[in-house]
Design a protein around this motif. Structure first.
Motif, PDB file in Angstrom:
ATOM      1  N   UNK A 167       3.774  -1.341  13.362  1.00 56.11           N
ATOM      2  CA  UNK A 167       3.628  -1.447  11.915  1.00 56.11           C
ATOM      3  C   UNK A 167       3.715  -0.055  11.323  1.00 56.11           C
ATOM      4  N   UNK A 168       4.546   0.088  10.303  1.00 51.63           N
ATOM      5  CA  UNK A 168       4.703   1.345   9.580  1.00 51.63           C
ATOM      6  C   UNK A 168       4.215   1.110   8.156  1.00 51.63           C
ATOM      7  N   UNK A 169       3.299   1.958   7.697  1.00 53.16           N
ATOM      8  CA  UNK A 169       2.819   1.893   6.321  1.00 53.16           C
ATOM      9  C   UNK A 169       3.051   3.260   5.699  1.00 53.16           C
ATOM     10  N   UNK A 170       3.796   3.288   4.604  1.00 48.96           N
ATOM     11  CA  UNK A 170       3.965   4.527   3.834  1.00 48.96           C
ATOM     12  C   UNK A 170       3.292   4.303   2.494  1.00 48.96           C
ATOM     13  N   UNK A 171       2.308   5.126   2.170  1.00 48.58           N
ATOM     14  CA  UNK A 171       1.541   4.962   0.935  1.00 48.58           C
ATOM     15  C   UNK A 171       1.539   6.250   0.122  1.00 48.58           C
ATOM     16  N   UNK A 172       1.203   6.094  -1.160  1.00 48.44           N
ATOM     17  CA  UNK A 172       1.099   7.249  -2.044  1.00 48.44           C
ATOM     18  C   UNK A 172       2.093   7.248  -3.183  1.00 48.44           C
ATOM     19  N   UNK A 173       2.812   6.159  -3.360  1.00 48.05           N
ATOM     20  CA  UNK A 173       3.831   6.106  -4.421  1.00 48.05           C
ATOM     21  C   UNK A 173       3.227   5.956  -5.816  1.00 48.05           C
ATOM     22  N   UNK A 174       2.011   5.425  -5.906  1.00 49.29           N
ATOM     23  CA  UNK A 174       1.401   5.197  -7.217  1.00 49.29           C
ATOM     24  C   UNK A 174       1.101   6.490  -7.963  1.00 49.29           C
ATOM     25  N   UNK A 175       1.106   7.627  -7.285  1.00 47.67           N
ATOM     26  CA  UNK A 175       0.842   8.914  -7.938  1.00 47.67           C
ATOM     27  C   UNK A 175       2.016   9.392  -8.785  1.00 47.67           C
ATOM     28  N   UNK A 176       3.128   8.676  -8.723  1.00 51.69           N
ATOM     29  CA  UNK A 176       4.350   9.133  -9.388  1.00 51.69           C
ATOM     30  C   UNK A 176       4.557   8.491 -10.751  1.00 51.69           C
TER      31      UNK A 176
END
Length: 143
Positions: A104-113
């Motif tokens: 499983x790959x989770x990439x998070x942190x897009x909401x800061x944009x």
């Protein structure tokens, strides 16, 4: 309006966790499916550097290493200037699944944009993970 903060992808591989771990956490493995060259200091706070033949380069920071189940790093955000301090966090989780591995790959942190940067980064990385995980499968199957 809210935007998705993370991309989640799960694939089942026919290879044991140790082989998948090596593909994710060694310079040889990363350079074989993700970039064209790679350097990695596999410890929290360690540097990862990758380059691609078309001239692109990325500098990541290792954040989490729990061999052989969790590997995480921060990643520059596609579409932002190289000196922008904002990053996403990418985490790979490996679970034994039969004779193989569930990855499983989770990439998070897009909401800061902001809106325009979010669209470019999120859509680019959704497409990117489809491609890169396909290349990981090809690499593992050929190795």
């Amino acid at each position: 309006m809210g935007f998705p903060d993370q991309i989640v992808r799960t694939i089942e591989l026919t290879h044991p966790p140790a082989k998948v771990w090596a593909a994710l956490t060694t310079a040889e493995g990363l350079a074989s499916w993700f970039g064209n060259t790679a350097e990695i200091d596999l410890r929290p706070g360690g540097d990862v550097r990758m380059t691609w033949t078309e001239g692109a380069a990325a500098h990541m920071r290792v954040e989490r290493v729990e061999e052989p189940t969790v590997f995480g790093y921060t990643w520059p955000i596609h579409g932002l200037p190289d000196d922008d301090p904002r990053r996403t966090y990418v985490e790979f989780t490996l679970e034994p699944h039969g004779d193989g591995t569930r990855l499983t790959v989770v990439e998070s942190g897009f909401a800061q944009l902001p809106d325009d940067a979010h669209k470019v980064a999120f859509e680019g990385n959704v497409d990117g993970w489809k491609s890169e995980l396909g290349e990981l499968v090809e690499y593992l199957d050929a190795a």
